[in-house]
Design an enzyme around this catalytic site. Structure first.
Site, short mmCIF file in Angstrom:
data_model
loop_
_atom_site.label_atom_id
_atom_site.label_comp_id
_atom_site.label_asym_id
_atom_site.label_seq_id
_atom_site.Cartn_x
_atom_site.Cartn_y
_atom_site.Cartn_z
N THR A 33 -2.21 5.59 -9.46
CA THR A 33 -1.16 6.37 -8.64
C THR A 33 -0.05 5.18 -8.34
OG1 THR A 33 -2.29 5.48 -6.47
CG2 THR A 33 -3.11 7.29 -7.43
N SER A 37 6.78 2.88 -10.49
CA SER A 37 7.82 1.49 -10.19
C SER A 37 6.85 0.23 -9.72
CB SER A 37 8.74 1.93 -9.08
OG SER A 37 8.15 2.06 -7.84
N GLY A 40 2.70 -0.75 -9.90
CA GLY A 40 2.11 0.25 -10.75
C GLY A 40 2.68 0.37 -12.23
N SER A 196 -4.26 -6.12 0.30
CA SER A 196 -3.15 -7.16 0.82
C SER A 196 -3.95 -8.35 1.42
CB SER A 196 -2.40 -6.34 1.73
OG SER A 196 -1.23 -7.58 2.03
N TYR A 218 0.40 -0.83 8.57
CA TYR A 218 0.34 -1.42 6.97
C TYR A 218 -0.93 -2.26 7.11
CZ TYR A 218 1.06 -3.60 2.62
OH TYR A 218 0.88 -3.54 1.23
#
Length: 366
Positions: A33, A37, A40, A196, A218
């Site tokens: 997914t 850009s 990915g 992350s 996030y």
């Protein structure tokens, strides 16, 4: 099997087309997914550079971008199989449609990279940055962006927080829909999440797991990703499905350009390159950022520790390597979060069913 078929072909025992079909069946199928850009796209290029016998399926929101990437990849790797499925993980109807299409195309998926994600309207806390520069935690601050970033968020058409739905729930529904393609105890499948270093326990709450009341959606979504990965292992390992999380480090992509414009990053580059001797999180390029993602693909998933996060890292001299970090979470919280997602899924499915029934009734009246 491919070697035997080649031998047979040379002796006239098997026709070339049959050999091609058999080989096609043997290709590993990898779904990515957010493949058009950033991390990915770099991941697609690296995987095919190592093995152009893969079948890569690009799961992208923007069809035009996906087709451009498709053409580029096939130009570089003409023997590869590259296909596209259009999906917007912030729209559940899109996820359901894409899942149905994938189940019609494939008998199994060997690996899904759950990589698509957003960090909308990031705001840099200049005051926290200034004070952090003169504190003992300066390296930690730059490695994790802890306390430096806040984001805006909004409600999607599905009535969910956009960051939560895009980064977590849309992918969760995708996995749930694709279980028949993923759960094969004889040959394990992998889920590899882009998480992350910014995933922090302090930004996540089970009572507000969509982070509707906070300012760091996030970070909350990435901690939720870590919890979900642990819970998926607990519930699916016996069925042959394994999950792991990765941090690509700080790579210059559309996401980081949302924090600061490209020319600012260019101005900061000399300082960042110096800082990289002390903070290995600055992978800087998408290629470097994929180091841990590619490494995981080549491991036996059942041999990996589900409580470890795998980090892409780059030395001051530009050498890429993998680091590991024990995640700051407990399995009970992970299971509770998983159950909350199942409850939300049930609610969403009931709502969609009612909507479909009402639409059908209106249509019959017409």
């Amino acid at each position: 099997a491919a070697r035997n078929l080649r031998t047979s072909e040379s002796s006239g025992g098997v026709c070339f087309t049959t050999w091609k079909c058999e080989c096609a069946k043997m290709r590993k199928v990898v779904l990515i997914t957010g493949a058009s850009s950033g991390i990915g796209l770099a991941l697609c290029k690296r995987l095919l550079a190592e093995d152009d016998e893969l079948h890569l399926c690009l799961a992208c929101r923007n069809r035009n971008k996906a087709e451009a990437v498709h053409a580029t990849l096939l130009a570089s790797h003409p023997t590869a199989e590259v296909t596209i499925v259009q999906v917007d993980v912030s729209n559940l109807q899109s996820v359901f449609r894409a899942s149905k299409e994938l189940k019609q195309r494939f008998q199994r998926l060997d690996c899904i990279y759950l990589n698509a994600g957003i960090m909308p309207n990031p705001q840099l806390n200049i005051k926290a940055l200034f004070f952090g520069l003169f504190s003992r935690k300066v390296i930690h601050m730059f490695s994790t962006a802890e306390g430096l970033l806040t984001q805006g968020d909004k409600i999607t058409a599905d009535g969910l927080q956009e960051v939560f739905e895009t980064n977590v729930f849309g992918h969760f529904i995708l996995i749930r829909e694709l279980e028949p393609l993923l759960c094969h105890s004889d040959s394990p499948s992998q889920l590899i999440w882009t998480s992350s270093r910014n995933a922090r326990k302090s930004n996540f709450s089970l009572e507000d797991f969509q982070h509707s009341k906070g300012k760091e959606p996030y970070s909350s979504s990435k901690y939720a990703t870590d919890l979900l990965s642990v819970a998926l292992n607990r519930n699916f390992n016996q069925q042959g499905l394994y999950s792991n999380v990765v941090c690509p480090g700080t790579a210059l992509t559309n996401l980081t350009y949302g924090i600061l414009p490209p020319f600012i990053w260019t101005l900061l580059m000399p300082a960042i390159l110096l800082l990289r001797f002390f903070a290995n999180a600055f992978t800087l390029t998408p290629y470097n950022g994929t180091e841990a993602l590619v490494w995981l693909f080549h491991q036996k998933p059942e041999s990996l520790n589900p409580l470890i996060k795998y980090l892409s890292a780059t030395t001051g001299f530009g050498r890429n390597y993998i680091m590991t970090q024990k995640m700051d979470l407990d399995e009970d919280t992970a299971e509770k979060f998983y159950q909350k997602l199942l409850e939300l899924e049930k609610h969403i499915r009931v709502t969609i069913q009612k909507t479909d029934n009402q639409a059908g009734h209106s249509g019959s009246c017409l």
